[in-house]
Design a protein around this motif. Sequence first.
Motif, mmCIF file in Angstrom:
data_model
loop_
_atom_site.group_PDB
_atom_site.id
_atom_site.type_symbol
_atom_site.label_atom_id
_atom_site.label_comp_id
_atom_site.label_asym_id
_atom_site.label_seq_id
_atom_site.Cartn_x
_atom_site.Cartn_y
_atom_site.Cartn_z
ATOM 1 N N VAL A 1 1.681 15.707 9.192
ATOM 2 C CA VAL A 1 2.005 14.369 8.682
ATOM 3 C C VAL A 1 3.070 13.749 9.572
ATOM 4 C CG1 VAL A 1 2.974 13.065 6.752
ATOM 5 C CG2 VAL A 1 1.428 15.000 6.308
ATOM 6 N N PHE A 2 2.810 12.528 10.059
ATOM 7 C CA PHE A 2 3.808 11.858 10.897
ATOM 8 C C PHE A 2 4.407 10.642 10.205
ATOM 9 C CE2 PHE A 2 -0.177 9.754 11.891
ATOM 10 C CZ PHE A 2 0.173 8.412 11.927
ATOM 11 N N ASP A 3 3.797 10.191 9.103
ATOM 12 C CA ASP A 3 4.329 9.034 8.389
ATOM 13 C C ASP A 3 3.732 9.015 6.984
ATOM 14 O OD1 ASP A 3 5.727 6.745 7.878
ATOM 15 O OD2 ASP A 3 4.445 5.417 9.054
ATOM 16 N N SER A 4 4.558 8.674 5.995
ATOM 17 C CA SER A 4 4.062 8.661 4.621
ATOM 18 C C SER A 4 4.968 7.819 3.740
ATOM 19 C CB SER A 4 3.977 10.074 4.057
ATOM 20 O OG SER A 4 3.612 10.046 2.688
ATOM 21 N N SER A 5 4.399 6.797 3.096
ATOM 22 C CA SER A 5 5.172 6.032 2.120
ATOM 23 C C SER A 5 5.495 6.889 0.897
ATOM 24 C CB SER A 5 4.395 4.784 1.697
ATOM 25 O OG SER A 5 3.226 5.130 0.966
ATOM 26 N N TRP A 6 4.613 7.832 0.592
ATOM 27 C CA TRP A 6 4.839 8.711 -0.555
ATOM 28 C C TRP A 6 6.129 9.503 -0.372
ATOM 29 C CZ3 TRP A 6 1.828 8.348 -4.800
ATOM 30 C CH2 TRP A 6 0.563 7.761 -4.659
ATOM 31 N N GLU A 7 6.384 9.955 0.844
ATOM 32 C CA GLU A 7 7.594 10.730 1.086
ATOM 33 C C GLU A 7 8.842 9.868 0.988
ATOM 34 O OE1 GLU A 7 7.197 12.761 4.810
ATOM 35 O OE2 GLU A 7 5.587 14.073 4.092
ATOM 36 N N ARG A 8 8.710 8.569 1.273
ATOM 37 C CA ARG A 8 9.859 7.672 1.158
ATOM 38 C C ARG A 8 10.070 7.186 -0.265
ATOM 39 N NH1 ARG A 8 7.549 5.933 5.919
ATOM 40 N NH2 ARG A 8 6.557 4.146 4.912
ATOM 41 N N GLY A 9 9.053 7.343 -1.106
ATOM 42 C CA GLY A 9 9.221 7.015 -2.511
ATOM 43 C C GLY A 9 8.968 5.574 -2.887
ATOM 44 N N THR A 10 8.386 4.787 -1.988
ATOM 45 C CA THR A 10 8.088 3.399 -2.329
ATOM 46 C C THR A 10 6.938 2.885 -1.477
ATOM 47 O OG1 THR A 10 9.044 1.175 -2.584
ATOM 48 C CG2 THR A 10 9.750 2.444 -0.676
ATOM 49 N N PRO A 11 6.053 2.035 -2.036
ATOM 50 C CA PRO A 11 4.969 1.459 -1.245
ATOM 51 C C PRO A 11 5.498 0.624 -0.091
ATOM 52 C CG PRO A 11 4.593 1.137 -3.597
ATOM 53 C CD PRO A 11 5.994 1.618 -3.456
ATOM 54 N N ALA B 1 0.821 -1.214 0.000
ATOM 55 C CA ALA B 1 0.000 0.000 0.000
ATOM 56 C C ALA B 1 0.852 1.260 0.000
ATOM 57 C CB ALA B 1 -0.920 0.006 1.219
ATOM 58 N N GLN B 2 0.251 2.323 -0.506
ATOM 59 C CA GLN B 2 0.747 3.680 -0.316
ATOM 60 C C GLN B 2 -0.125 4.331 0.755
ATOM 61 O OE1 GLN B 2 3.442 4.942 -1.657
ATOM 62 N NE2 GLN B 2 3.403 4.987 -3.900
ATOM 63 N N TYR B 3 0.472 5.159 1.591
ATOM 64 C CA TYR B 3 -0.338 5.768 2.647
ATOM 65 C C TYR B 3 0.297 7.066 3.142
ATOM 66 C CZ TYR B 3 3.183 4.187 5.933
ATOM 67 O OH TYR B 3 4.375 4.004 6.585
ATOM 68 N N THR B 4 -0.558 7.907 3.709
ATOM 69 C CA THR B 4 -0.130 9.089 4.448
ATOM 70 C C THR B 4 -0.949 9.150 5.722
ATOM 71 O OG1 THR B 4 0.579 10.379 2.522
ATOM 72 C CG2 THR B 4 -0.078 11.622 4.484
ATOM 73 N N GLY B 5 -0.291 9.425 6.844
ATOM 74 C CA GLY B 5 -0.976 9.545 8.126
ATOM 75 C C GLY B 5 -0.749 10.900 8.754
#
Length: 317
Positions: free
Chosen positions: A243-253, A231-235
């Motif tokens: 924002v405290f966590d985001s796969s989008w910011e890391r660049g990978t699901p 999954a991709q997610y932002t919390g």
Amino acid sequence: MRLRSAVLLSSVALAALALTGCSGDPAPEATPTSTAGAAGDLCGAALGEGASTDGLTVGGEVGATPTLDATLPLEIAEPSRLVVTEGDGDELAEGDWFEYSMAIFDATTGELAQAGGFGEHMVPIQASAQSGVGQLIGCATVGSRIAVTIPGSEQGAAAVYVIDVNDVVDLPTKAWGEDQTPVDGQPTVKLAKDGAPTITLPDTDAPTETVVTTLKKGDGAVVESGQDVLAQYTGVKWSDGSVFDSSWERGTPAPFNTAQVVAGFTKALEGQTVGSQVLVTMPPADGYGSVPGHELEKETLTFVVDILDAGSAIAAP
């Protein structure tokens, strides 16, 4: 030579081996964090052969559950890798997502302990020299079968992993489902061109129970209890919208199992369909309220989650 610690978690799927930090940790994770990094030498990252792979025989065709023949107990001083069968497909490249099958054998008894992907779908994983996948798989060709011997540690008993590289896949990067009618009073979501969400919270009190809203309805398989999900997610935190966590910011699901995340995340995913985008707001009781001292212990959390794939988890035969 030593494997990175994430590779030694022999009780979960290879995706979790290489990309997450879950192995019976009492503090649940909302979503695991990927360790995939910058492009690297995928071929050079692979483990070499060693004494523990000498005389190791793996039977069966690629794609079928393998058998193991070795002098037992197998003495494993350091991790080693053996190409059992070299496939005639394309060579894996840095960043490729590929489908796989895996069997895990007890290095003491030779018994099959866990298996998955033989006749069933598992979520793909990403080839990266910066993660354990690079050490286990390297730049193997599609159709290859790899055996890896892993010494015992605090995380698990000595084991032999047999991994089949089935196919390279074109993984979607965002939810593709049909837009659903917005629900009044819920957080609003604005999507960037690449699909990354921006979440705006309403000027109301935080809900006292978990609220799940489907923003896009996918046409894929239903996510079942205990499945692996990609999954991709932002919390964001309800207290300040940050924002405290985001796969989008890391660049990978991110890969994870629905049984190994906080309760609110489980409620958001199970029963949804692949391709869907889900909005979930969870009070502390369904988040980190049960983890004293966690930085999010008292926070109500809101996530937007794009479900890219789901499949069976590694399990006992």
